[in-house]
Design a protein around this motif. Structure first.
Motif, PDB file in Angstrom:
ATOM      1  N   GLU A 156      43.539 -49.029 -46.518  1.00  0.00           N
ATOM      2  CA  GLU A 156      44.535 -49.903 -47.122  1.00  0.00           C
ATOM      3  C   GLU A 156      44.667 -49.534 -48.595  1.00  0.00           C
ATOM      4  OE1 GLU A 156      43.274 -53.891 -46.465  1.00  0.00           O
ATOM      5  OE2 GLU A 156      43.129 -53.673 -44.291  1.00  0.00           O
ATOM      6  N   GLN A 157      45.605 -50.195 -49.280  1.00  0.00           N
ATOM      7  CA  GLN A 157      45.847 -49.902 -50.687  1.00  0.00           C
ATOM      8  C   GLN A 157      44.588 -50.120 -51.525  1.00  0.00           C
ATOM      9  OE1 GLN A 157      48.501 -48.478 -52.192  1.00  0.00           O
ATOM     10  NE2 GLN A 157      47.142 -48.453 -53.962  1.00  0.00           N
ATOM     11  N   SER A 158      43.822 -51.166 -51.200  1.00  0.00           N
ATOM     12  CA  SER A 158      42.601 -51.450 -51.969  1.00  0.00           C
ATOM     13  C   SER A 158      41.579 -50.332 -51.804  1.00  0.00           C
ATOM     14  CB  SER A 158      41.993 -52.784 -51.524  1.00  0.00           C
ATOM     15  OG  SER A 158      41.698 -52.772 -50.141  1.00  0.00           O
ATOM     16  N   ALA A 185      44.020 -40.461 -49.812  1.00  0.00           N
ATOM     17  CA  ALA A 185      43.812 -41.870 -49.469  1.00  0.00           C
ATOM     18  C   ALA A 185      45.058 -42.696 -49.773  1.00  0.00           C
ATOM     19  CB  ALA A 185      42.609 -42.424 -50.231  1.00  0.00           C
ATOM     20  N   GLN A 186      45.706 -42.410 -50.900  1.00  0.00           N
ATOM     21  CA  GLN A 186      46.925 -43.136 -51.259  1.00  0.00           C
ATOM     22  C   GLN A 186      48.024 -42.867 -50.247  1.00  0.00           C
ATOM     23  OE1 GLN A 186      47.502 -45.433 -53.822  1.00  0.00           O
ATOM     24  NE2 GLN A 186      49.321 -45.700 -52.559  1.00  0.00           N
ATOM     25  N   HIS A 187      48.173 -41.606 -49.836  1.00  0.00           N
ATOM     26  CA  HIS A 187      49.178 -41.249 -48.833  1.00  0.00           C
ATOM     27  C   HIS A 187      48.879 -41.942 -47.500  1.00  0.00           C
ATOM     28  CE1 HIS A 187      52.116 -38.839 -46.669  1.00  0.00           C
ATOM     29  NE2 HIS A 187      51.181 -38.507 -45.796  1.00  0.00           N
ATOM     30  N   ALA A 188      47.600 -41.958 -47.124  1.00  0.00           N
ATOM     31  CA  ALA A 188      47.202 -42.601 -45.866  1.00  0.00           C
ATOM     32  C   ALA A 188      47.493 -44.090 -45.897  1.00  0.00           C
ATOM     33  CB  ALA A 188      45.715 -42.353 -45.608  1.00  0.00           C
ATOM     34  N   ALA A 189      47.217 -44.740 -47.032  1.00  0.00           N
ATOM     35  CA  ALA A 189      47.461 -46.178 -47.152  1.00  0.00           C
ATOM     36  C   ALA A 189      48.946 -46.488 -46.989  1.00  0.00           C
ATOM     37  CB  ALA A 189      46.951 -46.693 -48.498  1.00  0.00           C
ATOM     38  N   ALA A 190      49.787 -45.662 -47.574  1.00  0.00           N
ATOM     39  CA  ALA A 190      51.232 -45.873 -47.474  1.00  0.00           C
ATOM     40  C   ALA A 190      51.712 -45.699 -46.038  1.00  0.00           C
ATOM     41  CB  ALA A 190      51.966 -44.895 -48.398  1.00  0.00           C
ATOM     42  N   ASN A 192      49.791 -45.932 -43.285  1.00  0.00           N
ATOM     43  CA  ASN A 192      49.163 -46.978 -42.469  1.00  0.00           C
ATOM     44  C   ASN A 192      49.921 -48.293 -42.545  1.00  0.00           C
ATOM     45  OD1 ASN A 192      47.157 -45.278 -41.609  1.00  0.00           O
ATOM     46  ND2 ASN A 192      45.552 -46.138 -42.904  1.00  0.00           N
ATOM     47  N   ALA A 193      50.476 -48.576 -43.721  1.00  0.00           N
ATOM     48  CA  ALA A 193      51.211 -49.840 -43.904  1.00  0.00           C
ATOM     49  C   ALA A 193      52.452 -49.895 -43.023  1.00  0.00           C
ATOM     50  CB  ALA A 193      51.599 -50.008 -45.372  1.00  0.00           C
ATOM     51  N   ARG A 194      52.937 -48.720 -42.603  1.00  0.00           N
ATOM     52  CA  ARG A 194      54.135 -48.666 -41.764  1.00  0.00           C
ATOM     53  C   ARG A 194      53.803 -48.328 -40.310  1.00  0.00           C
ATOM     54  NH1 ARG A 194      55.777 -45.476 -46.246  1.00  0.00           N
ATOM     55  NH2 ARG A 194      55.767 -43.589 -44.931  1.00  0.00           N
ATOM     56  N   THR A 195      52.510 -48.255 -40.010  1.00  0.00           N
ATOM     57  CA  THR A 195      52.066 -47.891 -38.663  1.00  0.00           C
ATOM     58  C   THR A 195      51.537 -49.117 -37.939  1.00  0.00           C
ATOM     59  OG1 THR A 195      51.475 -45.670 -39.424  1.00  0.00           O
ATOM     60  CG2 THR A 195      50.529 -46.400 -37.336  1.00  0.00           C
ATOM     61  N   THR A 196      52.040 -49.373 -36.747  1.00  0.00           N
ATOM     62  CA  THR A 196      51.627 -50.570 -36.004  1.00  0.00           C
ATOM     63  C   THR A 196      50.365 -50.371 -35.178  1.00  0.00           C
ATOM     64  OG1 THR A 196      53.908 -51.361 -35.905  1.00  0.00           O
ATOM     65  CG2 THR A 196      52.338 -52.319 -34.348  1.00  0.00           C
ATOM     66  N   PRO A 197      50.281 -49.380 -34.306  1.00  0.00           N
ATOM     67  CA  PRO A 197      49.050 -49.239 -33.512  1.00  0.00           C
ATOM     68  C   PRO A 197      47.850 -48.934 -34.407  1.00  0.00           C
ATOM     69  CG  PRO A 197      50.849 -47.924 -32.593  1.00  0.00           C
ATOM     70  CD  PRO A 197      51.275 -48.366 -33.959  1.00  0.00           C
ATOM     71  N   GLU A 198      46.812 -49.747 -34.340  1.00  0.00           N
ATOM     72  CA  GLU A 198      45.642 -49.557 -35.190  1.00  0.00           C
ATOM     73  C   GLU A 198      45.001 -48.194 -34.955  1.00  0.00           C
ATOM     74  OE1 GLU A 198      44.173 -51.659 -37.603  1.00  0.00           O
ATOM     75  OE2 GLU A 198      46.153 -52.588 -37.437  1.00  0.00           O
ATOM     76  N   ASP A 199      45.010 -47.735 -33.701  1.00  0.00           N
ATOM     77  CA  ASP A 199      44.364 -46.465 -33.366  1.00  0.00           C
ATOM     78  C   ASP A 199      45.066 -45.267 -33.993  1.00  0.00           C
ATOM     79  OD1 ASP A 199      42.555 -47.860 -31.880  1.00  0.00           O
ATOM     80  OD2 ASP A 199      43.489 -47.441 -29.945  1.00  0.00           O
ATOM     81  N   ASP A 200      46.312 -45.442 -34.407  1.00  0.00           N
ATOM     82  CA  ASP A 200      47.066 -44.341 -35.004  1.00  0.00           C
ATOM     83  C   ASP A 200      46.906 -44.265 -36.518  1.00  0.00           C
ATOM     84  OD1 ASP A 200      47.972 -43.709 -32.499  1.00  0.00           O
ATOM     85  OD2 ASP A 200      49.925 -44.679 -32.731  1.00  0.00           O
ATOM     86  N   LEU A 240      40.672 -60.954 -53.749  1.00  0.00           N
ATOM     87  CA  LEU A 240      39.819 -60.491 -54.852  1.00  0.00           C
ATOM     88  C   LEU A 240      38.376 -60.288 -54.406  1.00  0.00           C
ATOM     89  CD1 LEU A 240      41.147 -62.737 -57.771  1.00  0.00           C
ATOM     90  CD2 LEU A 240      41.815 -60.399 -57.187  1.00  0.00           C
ATOM     91  N   ALA A 241      38.199 -59.737 -53.211  1.00  0.00           N
ATOM     92  CA  ALA A 241      36.863 -59.499 -52.667  1.00  0.00           C
ATOM     93  C   ALA A 241      36.757 -58.059 -52.197  1.00  0.00           C
ATOM     94  CB  ALA A 241      36.585 -60.455 -51.509  1.00  0.00           C
ATOM     95  N   THR A 242      35.559 -57.481 -52.286  1.00  0.00           N
ATOM     96  CA  THR A 242      35.348 -56.129 -51.793  1.00  0.00           C
ATOM     97  C   THR A 242      35.122 -56.154 -50.282  1.00  0.00           C
ATOM     98  OG1 THR A 242      32.962 -56.260 -52.183  1.00  0.00           O
ATOM     99  CG2 THR A 242      34.328 -55.395 -53.969  1.00  0.00           C
ATOM    100  N   HIS A 243      35.383 -55.021 -49.638  1.00  0.00           N
ATOM    101  CA  HIS A 243      35.173 -54.936 -48.191  1.00  0.00           C
ATOM    102  C   HIS A 243      33.707 -54.637 -47.909  1.00  0.00           C
ATOM    103  CE1 HIS A 243      36.197 -54.289 -43.992  1.00  0.00           C
ATOM    104  NE2 HIS A 243      35.415 -53.227 -44.019  1.00  0.00           N
ATOM    105  N   PRO A 244      33.045 -55.387 -47.009  1.00  0.00           N
ATOM    106  CA  PRO A 244      31.636 -55.117 -46.675  1.00  0.00           C
ATOM    107  C   PRO A 244      31.434 -53.684 -46.191  1.00  0.00           C
ATOM    108  CG  PRO A 244      32.336 -57.221 -45.756  1.00  0.00           C
ATOM    109  CD  PRO A 244      33.577 -56.554 -46.279  1.00  0.00           C
TER     110      PRO A 244
END
Length: 260
Positions: A156-158, A185-190, A192-200, A240-244
């Motif tokens: 994700e963007q974060s 990572a920035q390209h992937a986040a962008a 991913n934001a437009r991709t629906t299937p989580e596996d993709d 405003l929280a970090t990902h575990p």
């Protein structure tokens, strides 16, 4: 692994540290919480290159899962004493073997040995208990640890912001390198934001598995590096929280272990 395997108890009472480890004082009476597990998994991964089967993190995960099932803790809970005093994974050379010691809030929860030359693809632990200096964990290594602890998480963007901040601090340059892990990572986040299937979606492991070899420079993680990456990650999140187990969490653990 020379470590006694405590048995989890049944019933409706939450599993406490004193039920699964030989500990005393305040820690023994505290229920094992999910975020305690996350920070111990990160520490083991950074120090040893993997999470040992049957080790403290594995035992804690079983206990925390039962406590969550009972409703005694929630997924985001961390024991107060663990939050305040942290965890450590340290090692010392003893008679041709590596003695690994793991502690929660200063209380030893596991000790076991490996041959000095780590086998089976294991990376040698980098943290002495006392005495001689040892090589510290680098930013690249902390990023690679994320591929093991949270590798399945879609970027994700974060995450991208945190990776970019880490890359800038590792290289010492004032900008994100074209074609580097931050840009990827920035390209992937962008995407991913437009991709629906989580596996993709592109995951953290897709970008960070070989982070060390892809950085044009690297350095030991310091407190200010971890703080900068934490700030970058939380600024890009609504809660405003970090990902575990994520980028900021791994950098924070590496910083703490380097100072140990």
């Amino acid at each position: 692994m020379n470590q006694e395997q405590p048995m989890l108890h049944g019933g409706s009472e939450p599993i406490k540290y004193g039920d699964v480890f030989e500990v005393s004082s305040q820690l023994a009476s505290k229920p094992v919480a999910p975020q305690d597990v996350t920070i111990m998994q990160s520490a083991e991964t950074i120090a040893l290159g993997h999470v040992p089967r049957g080790g403290p993190a594995s035992i804690m995960q079983s206990a925390a899962a039962q406590n969550e099932h009972l409703g005694a803790v929630s997924r985001d809970d961390m024991t107060d004493i663990t939050r305040d005093e942290g965890v450590t994974v340290s090692q010392a050379e003893v008679g041709g073997t590596r003695l690994v010691s793991e502690a929660v809030a200063g209380e030893v929860v596991g000790q076991y040995i490996y041959p000095s030359e780590a086998g089976d693809g294991e990376r040698a632990a980098r943290y002495p208990t006392t005495g001689a200096q040892s090589e510290s964990t680098t930013i690249g290594e902390a990023l690679e640890a994320v591929a093991l602890t949270a590798g399945d998480k879609p970027i994700e963007q974060s995450d991208a912001a945190a990776i970019q901040a880490a890359e800038v601090r590792a290289t010492g340059l004032a900008e994100v390198m074209p074609g580097g892990i931050g840009a990827e990572a920035q390209h992937a986040a962008a995407i991913n934001a437009r991709t629906t299937p989580e596996d993709d979606k592109t995951s953290l492991s897709d970008v960070l598995t070989d982070a060390t070899s892809r950085l044009i420079g690297d350095k030991a993680v310091k407190k200010e590096d971890a703080e900068g990456v934490v700030g970058a990650e939380i600024r890009a999140k609504r809660d405003l929280a970090t990902h575990p187990g994520g980028v900021a969490a791994s950098m924070a653990v590496a910083s703490s272990l380097n100072e140990f």
